[in-house]
Design an enzyme around this catalytic site. Sequence first.
Site, mmCIF file in Angstrom:
data_model
loop_
_atom_site.group_PDB
_atom_site.id
_atom_site.type_symbol
_atom_site.label_atom_id
_atom_site.label_comp_id
_atom_site.label_asym_id
_atom_site.label_seq_id
_atom_site.Cartn_x
_atom_site.Cartn_y
_atom_site.Cartn_z
ATOM 1 N N GLU A 223 0.818 -1.203 0.000
ATOM 2 C CA GLU A 223 0.000 0.000 0.000
ATOM 3 C C GLU A 223 0.858 1.261 0.000
ATOM 4 O OE1 GLU A 223 -2.380 3.374 1.483
ATOM 5 O OE2 GLU A 223 -0.574 2.486 2.348
ATOM 6 N N GLU A 224 1.964 1.240 0.745
ATOM 7 C CA GLU A 224 2.778 2.448 0.874
ATOM 8 C C GLU A 224 3.488 2.831 -0.426
ATOM 9 O OE1 GLU A 224 2.525 4.438 3.108
ATOM 10 O OE2 GLU A 224 2.033 3.455 5.000
#
Length: 369
Positions: A223-224
């Site tokens: 996600e990051e």
Amino acid sequence: MRLIPLDTEYLTDVLLKLLYTASPSGYTDRVVHLVCEELERFEIPFELTRRGAIRATLKGEVSEPDRAIVAHIDTLGAMVKGLKENGRLELVPVGHWNARFAEGARATLYTDLGQHRGTILPLKASGHTFGPEIDTQPSGWEHVEFRIDERVRGLPDLLRLGVHVGDFIAIDTSPEITTTGFINSRHLDDKAGAAVLLTALEAIRRTGTELPVDCHPLFTISEEVGSGASGALHQDVAEMLTIDNGTTAPGQNSSEFGVTICMADLGGPFDYHLTHRVIQLCQEFGIRHQRDVFRYYRSDSAAALEAGNDVRTALVTFGIDASHGYERIHFDALESLAKLVTIYMQSPALYPRDRYDIGPRAGFPTQPG
């Protein structure tokens, strides 16, 4: 639907386990195994994607239209950009975070041969040497370096240790839980969300609560860096509830207490009907909540939609101060979120029509107005 008693001791314990397990995006295998072990303990079946995203399944009375609840277990970090003649390491960030939050951080360097401790420092770190220049030097990733805790005096020593460009660096989380219920740590985004989801699953399993439709807990690992849930969804998922952080800052309506429901972020508005179902559940069961809009924010939901998934999405968050820095949350928000997640899992499907990828007008909802 009913409120289910939560094991708050488990919530604290699993949060600390997650925080103490390094998992910068791209170096997440160990935290994947940790979450898998928890799911095995609850006897919840799961599968792994090629890279390690976790797709679990809680069977319901019917199999569709099914839902997913997602949290990400990857974090921010750094990577070696270059080996310097002075024996220090040039860095680039993993994920989007400001180098000023990295200055002074203790961290672990992972090489092909092992691991080494060290510190991220500004290029001019000593006031006794540089005087006022330590206050006037620029801030940025090109102005910091990694000081490795080994007998290193130059480039040959780094090579001897097996240090290479592309080695990962994991930042220490240094968690502290105060007697007032505040939790200070790096990487609460989104280790706290993962702890909330695991706590909700523990409660569902412990109480033998039956679900109306299949529910797929997802734990994503990128996600990051932007891809998140794009490759982890079951193709028949109609609803996706994302758990992540909500920024408490001037100009925001988020709070470190209760549930903060995001109405829109950088990717645009979240699904109107699913978002309002979440609000309705909070109202019905007396869960403190507030709404907010995040202008410089994206989550697993955005990644899923951008990948072409036709899925209703909503984002529920724990309020976090100093996001992507040295973060702070309150236990109240985590408990409130876990309550909401257990209620949502017990709620009926939003619209029976959503079991079809595409279909007739009959059963399609209408917004008020």
